[in-house]
Design a protein around this motif. Structure first.
Motif, PDB file in Angstrom:
ATOM      1  N   GLY A  15       0.047  17.373   7.066  1.00  0.00           N
ATOM      2  CA  GLY A  15      -0.283  15.949   6.976  1.00  0.00           C
ATOM      3  C   GLY A  15      -1.326  15.662   5.917  1.00  0.00           C
ATOM      4  N   GLN A  16      -2.333  16.531   5.787  1.00  0.00           N
ATOM      5  CA  GLN A  16      -3.332  16.344   4.738  1.00  0.00           C
ATOM      6  C   GLN A  16      -2.718  16.530   3.347  1.00  0.00           C
ATOM      7  N   TYR A  53       0.376  15.829   2.568  1.00  0.00           N
ATOM      8  CA  TYR A  53       1.125  14.591   2.320  1.00  0.00           C
ATOM      9  C   TYR A  53       0.188  13.449   1.945  1.00  0.00           C
ATOM     10  N   SER A  54      -0.924  13.328   2.682  1.00  0.00           N
ATOM     11  CA  SER A  54      -1.845  12.211   2.453  1.00  0.00           C
ATOM     12  C   SER A  54      -2.518  12.307   1.096  1.00  0.00           C
ATOM     13  N   GLY A  84       1.132   7.739   0.587  1.00  0.00           N
ATOM     14  CA  GLY A  84       0.159   8.777   0.923  1.00  0.00           C
ATOM     15  C   GLY A  84      -1.134   8.460   0.204  1.00  0.00           C
ATOM     16  N   ALA A 127      -3.965   7.605   1.539  1.00  0.00           N
ATOM     17  CA  ALA A 127      -4.857   6.696   2.251  1.00  0.00           C
ATOM     18  C   ALA A 127      -5.891   7.498   3.025  1.00  0.00           C
ATOM     19  N   VAL A 167      -7.635   6.763   5.715  1.00  0.00           N
ATOM     20  CA  VAL A 167      -7.503   6.727   7.176  1.00  0.00           C
ATOM     21  C   VAL A 167      -6.467   7.746   7.636  1.00  0.00           C
ATOM     22  N   GLN A 168      -5.341   7.763   6.957  1.00  0.00           N
ATOM     23  CA  GLN A 168      -4.281   8.705   7.293  1.00  0.00           C
ATOM     24  C   GLN A 168      -4.761  10.148   7.108  1.00  0.00           C
ATOM     25  N   TYR A 169      -5.446  10.396   6.019  1.00  0.00           N
ATOM     26  CA  TYR A 169      -5.976  11.736   5.761  1.00  0.00           C
ATOM     27  C   TYR A 169      -6.959  12.143   6.863  1.00  0.00           C
ATOM     28  N   ILE A 173      -7.067  11.177   9.977  1.00  0.00           N
ATOM     29  CA  ILE A 173      -6.370  11.465  11.237  1.00  0.00           C
ATOM     30  C   ILE A 173      -5.830  12.894  11.236  1.00  0.00           C
ATOM     31  N   PHE A 174      -5.196  13.276  10.147  1.00  0.00           N
ATOM     32  CA  PHE A 174      -4.670  14.635  10.065  1.00  0.00           C
ATOM     33  C   PHE A 174      -5.804  15.660  10.018  1.00  0.00           C
TER      34      PHE A 174
END
Length: 564
Positions: free
Chosen positions: A146-147, A149-150, A182, A184, A186-188, A190-191
């Motif tokens: 996930g990181q 991807y982000s 990708g 963002a 916030v998304q980074y 979370i992962f």
């Protein structure tokens, strides 16, 4: 095995064979009471069972020294470009450090759950620890992907002001802001939380595998192996980043994923083999086979045909991956009261007094070692400028490699030496390490050039390797029995080691906080225009650090258990 059949069998054994009767209920992996009976563990098997420490060292060291500072620079740039606010890189880095620290609070809880976990079906062959290590490995792998991807730039259209595409025969105008799928923050974040939790779950369970699977006579060797793997993992990460991966952050996430998955597979293979070996060893130690056969017969008679069918179906397969969270977390937590959950975050001093003392010693050690955070400023302010020290950031990275190399040289041999030549005594080595660490920090204020700094850091690294090996050995040796003869609950090893790990985090948090206050109030006086802090500030800082190491060693004098 139900309680009724177990009671019948134990009564039968007690009446006919007296003290030879086996203990009544005991988890398969809670083997601390049988350390002397455990088969010897080879160096390869020991390294394989503790291989998660290699991935932990590879990730945690490079993540905070290399990867996250670069990512925080990206977050500052993208937030200012695509949002109406700017997230400063210093704030972002501090936030990630806080998240990593808070995620360690999961360690005692996971320890509590794994201590009391009762595996079902084919999970029985994994023991009580391995399912949680598998869960942690999955979380780390998912978080790192996930990181990746982000952070990936393939999702951005920042190089154009506006793009036009067709969706269902309609022309759609896409601005760079809406095109960021990708990248963002916030998304980074979370992962990052998911990966941090997974790392602490896996590491906590791996630590509990030492008292579970390693004979007491090999405790020093096991902890030396653990410390060595931590250092080698760190050096491997640095080497891959600078030499092989061309300093690519995205490639580092792929490396993290591969290393985590590989160590998980290796640990799985060898732990399953160790579980099988220990079961066979336990079975061969029972000379009362007629009684055991009677126990099995009584047990089978109490199982109806429907239950037997369900049990057979249950034993045929492992749970699905998406069911692991429910089986390992949700169900066990439902069975715990609020007081039981809260008790996971503390140590019962009446039963584990010596372990608590060792934990306090660890707290002071991490307060001292964490002041190395200020090496960057010290190099900038006090060392004579040379080709090596002209770039403080690169100089700190090189010092880290020097210190870790020195630690790698000392950590494994000292574990062997303490096991074989000092009757498994650990405290003398901790005293030696703390003396070297204290004197090394006092010597820092005498450093005037790069050569002096490297020699002192090598000394500090060697002493650090000794301490880390003996610190873990002391924790394992004081888990069960205090010197006054009281016996603690041997079924809470992972929970205790989780609290032990949290105290390390607390020391790492308070050390820089107090050190920063010292530099602010003392080091701001009499500074030159090109200095961050004065020489007097660094004198106070490193003297305070020496006091921390003194307290770490003195606190161990209150351990009452003999022979540690």
């Amino acid at each position: 095995m139900n309680d009724a059949s177990e009671t019948i069998t134990n009564d039968y054994l007690s009446q006919n064979y007296g003290s030879l009767a086996p203990a009544s209920k005991e988890n398969e992996s809670s083997r601390s009471a049988h350390h002397n009976e455990m088969p010897h563990l080879s160096s390869i098997a020991m390294s394989a069972i503790l291989s998660s420490s290699f991935s932990y060292g590879c990730i945690m060291t490079t993540l905070f020294i290399l990867t996250l500072p670069i990512e925080c620079q990206r977050i500052e740039q993208e937030s200012s470009e695509y949002y109406s606010y700017t997230i400063r890189k210093s704030i972002a880095l501090g936030g990630f450090a806080a998240i990593a620290g808070l995620s360690q609070l999961v360690s005692p809880l996971i320890g509590l759950l794994s201590d009391n976990f009762e595996p079902r079906g084919k999970m029985r062959q994994l023991g009580t620890r391995l399912p949680y290590l598998i869960l942690g490995t999955i979380l780390v792998t998912f978080g790192m992907i996930g990181q990746l991807y982000s952070s990936s730039p393939i999702h951005k259209l920042a190089e154009v002001n506006e793009s036009i595409t067709r969706i269902d025969d309609y022309e759609v105008r896409i601005s760079p802001k809406t095109a960021i799928l990708g990248g963002a923050w916030v998304q980074y974040s979370i992962f990052f939380v998911v990966a941090s939790v997974g790392l602490n779950v896996a590491y906590t369970v791996m630590m509990a595998m030492i008292p579970d699977y390693v004979p007491r006579s090999q405790t020093g060797a096991a902890n030396g192996t653990l410390a060595l793997l931590l250092v080698l993992g760190s050096l491997f990460g640095f080497g891959m980043f600078h030499i092989v991966l061309d300093q690519s952050v995205l490639a580092m996430y792929k490396l993290y994923t591969i290393v985590t998955a590989t160590s998980g597979i290796v640990t799985y293979t060898y732990v399953c083999d160790r579980e099988k070996t220990l079961k066979e060893s336990q079975q061969s130690s029972y000379v009362l086979k007629p009684a055991l056969e009677e126990e099995e017969r009584v047990h089978k008679e109490n199982i109806d045909e429907g239950d037997a069918t369900n049990k057979a179906q249950e034993d045929q397969s492992f749970p699905a991956i998406h069911d692991l969270g429910f089986i390992l977390l949700y169900e066990p937590l439902l069975e715990k009261t609020q007081s039981e959950i809260l008790s996971a975050f503390w140590i019962d001093i009446s039963q584990h007094r010596d372990f608590f003392v060792v934990t306090i010693s660890r707290f002071f050690y991490y307060m001292g070692i964490s002041t190395q955070t200020f090496f960057l400023y010290f190099i900038h302010d006090e060392l004579a400028h040379s080709q090596q020290s002209s770039n403080p950031e690169a100089a700190v990275a090189l010092l880290a490699i020097i210190g870790q190399t020195a630690g790698a040289i000392t950590c494994y041999p000292v574990g062997i030496i303490s096991d074989q030549y000092f009757d498994s005594r650990r405290k003398p080595f901790v005293y030696l390490a703390c003396i070297c660490l204290g004197l090394g920090n006092l010597a820092l204020v005498l450093c005037t050039d790069w050569a002096h700094m490297m020699m002192v850091v090598f000394l500090l690294g060697a002493a650090n390797g000794i301490y880390l090996t003996m610190d873990t050995s002391l924790a394992v040796n004081t888990l069960d029995v205090d010197d006054d003869g009281s016996t603690g609950n041997s079924n809470i090893h992972a929970q205790l080691l989780g609290v032990w790990g949290v105290f390390g985090f607390l020391g790492s948090a308070f050390g820089p906080l107090l050190g920063g206050c010292v530099l602010t109030f003392v080091g701001r006086q009499n500074t030159s225009p090109d200095q961050f802090y004065s020489f007097e500030g660094y004198q106070c800082l490193f003297s305070l650090t020496a006091v921390y190491f003194l307290l770490s060693s003195v606190s161990l004098a209150f351990v009452k258990k003999k022979g540690v």
